[in-house]
Motif scaffolding. Structure first.
Motif, PDB file in Angstrom:
ATOM      1  N   LEU A 120       8.380  11.472 -14.443  1.00 16.20           N
ATOM      2  CA  LEU A 120       7.122  12.211 -14.315  1.00 16.20           C
ATOM      3  C   LEU A 120       7.351  13.647 -14.761  1.00 16.20           C
ATOM      4  O   LEU A 120       8.426  14.215 -14.530  1.00 16.20           O
ATOM      5  CB  LEU A 120       6.641  12.209 -12.864  1.00 16.20           C
ATOM      6  CG  LEU A 120       6.227  10.877 -12.275  1.00 16.20           C
ATOM      7  CD1 LEU A 120       6.071  10.985 -10.769  1.00 16.20           C
ATOM      8  CD2 LEU A 120       4.940  10.408 -12.910  1.00 16.20           C
ATOM      9  N   TYR A 121       6.315  14.234 -15.363  1.00 18.27           N
ATOM     10  CA  TYR A 121       6.392  15.601 -15.851  1.00 18.27           C
ATOM     11  C   TYR A 121       5.190  16.367 -15.329  1.00 18.27           C
ATOM     12  O   TYR A 121       4.064  15.875 -15.392  1.00 18.27           O
ATOM     13  CB  TYR A 121       6.418  15.616 -17.387  1.00 18.27           C
ATOM     14  CG  TYR A 121       7.662  14.956 -17.942  1.00 18.27           C
ATOM     15  CD1 TYR A 121       8.783  15.714 -18.254  1.00 18.27           C
ATOM     16  CD2 TYR A 121       7.724  13.576 -18.111  1.00 18.27           C
ATOM     17  CE1 TYR A 121       9.935  15.117 -18.740  1.00 18.27           C
ATOM     18  CE2 TYR A 121       8.871  12.970 -18.591  1.00 18.27           C
ATOM     19  CZ  TYR A 121       9.975  13.738 -18.904  1.00 18.27           C
ATOM     20  OH  TYR A 121      11.117  13.144 -19.371  1.00 18.27           O
ATOM     21  N   GLY A 122       5.447  17.588 -14.821  1.00 22.22           N
ATOM     22  CA  GLY A 122       4.378  18.407 -14.265  1.00 22.22           C
ATOM     23  C   GLY A 122       4.498  19.848 -14.703  1.00 22.22           C
ATOM     24  O   GLY A 122       5.564  20.302 -15.123  1.00 22.22           O
ATOM     25  N   TRP A 166       1.213  16.106 -11.527  1.00 24.83           N
ATOM     26  CA  TRP A 166       1.911  15.591 -12.705  1.00 24.83           C
ATOM     27  C   TRP A 166       0.900  15.336 -13.815  1.00 24.83           C
ATOM     28  O   TRP A 166      -0.185  14.833 -13.561  1.00 24.83           O
ATOM     29  CB  TRP A 166       2.641  14.301 -12.358  1.00 24.83           C
ATOM     30  CG  TRP A 166       3.532  14.466 -11.173  1.00 24.83           C
ATOM     31  CD1 TRP A 166       3.270  14.091  -9.887  1.00 24.83           C
ATOM     32  CD2 TRP A 166       4.813  15.087 -11.139  1.00 24.83           C
ATOM     33  NE1 TRP A 166       4.302  14.446  -9.062  1.00 24.83           N
ATOM     34  CE2 TRP A 166       5.278  15.057  -9.805  1.00 24.83           C
ATOM     35  CE3 TRP A 166       5.624  15.676 -12.094  1.00 24.83           C
ATOM     36  CZ2 TRP A 166       6.500  15.573  -9.423  1.00 24.83           C
ATOM     37  CZ3 TRP A 166       6.847  16.199 -11.717  1.00 24.83           C
ATOM     38  CH2 TRP A 166       7.280  16.142 -10.395  1.00 24.83           C
ATOM     39  N   SER A 212       3.571  10.501 -17.450  1.00 30.16           N
ATOM     40  CA  SER A 212       4.712   9.676 -17.028  1.00 30.16           C
ATOM     41  C   SER A 212       5.130   8.776 -18.180  1.00 30.16           C
ATOM     42  O   SER A 212       4.371   8.548 -19.132  1.00 30.16           O
ATOM     43  CB  SER A 212       4.371   8.830 -15.797  1.00 30.16           C
ATOM     44  OG  SER A 212       3.533   7.742 -16.152  1.00 30.16           O
TER      45      SER A 212
END
Length: 136
Positions: free
Chosen positions: A63-65, A71, A74
């Motif tokens: 996951l990237y936020g 987030w 994904s």
């Protein structure tokens, strides 16, 4: 004594939940075959596009936020493709090509035989990082 992670159906690595760079590196290292290079390149493009990106692995998916609020994207490995989920994908222009049962989510499927349009992907990442994130 370290052991290799299990691969779930479709070849997605089973990685323990964790936050930061280390679980992402473990996910990349455990990703089988051609998908490893794809996931590694996606991670590099995301990191370059959003220098302060937050990273985690939950539910066996990176996951990237951005910022403190949720987030924006994904990744998940399947047998024939790597799925990129943009959680606010309907707000991106142009929208990523694959629809979802979740109203705002749009997907990008990256297969071994079709090259990634890195410029379009990077543009989507930058757009997505500026939108409200998905809480998970």
């Amino acid at each position: 004594m370290s052991r290799d992670p299990n691969l779930l159906s479709g070849g997605n690595p089973q990685i323990p939940k964790g936050y930061g760079e280390e679980p992402i590196r473990a996910y990349i290292a455990a990703t089988p075959g051609w998908k490893r290079e794809v996931v590694q390149r996606l991670d590099a493009l995301i990191t370059d596009a959003v220098p302060d990106v937050r990273k985690a692995v939950k539910w066996n998916s990176p996951l990237y936020g951005a910022g403190e609020d949720g987030w924006f994207l994904s990744l998940h490995g399947f047998t024939r493709y790597v799925k990129v989920a943009f959680f606010r994908g309907t707000s991106l222009r142009p929208q990523p090509p694959v629809g979802s049962k979740t109203p705002e989510t749009r997907y990008l499927h990256i297969s071994e035989s079709e090259p990634l349009d890195e410029a379009q992907f990077t543009d989507w990442v930058r757009q997505a990082s500026r939108l409200p994130g998905e809480r998970m």
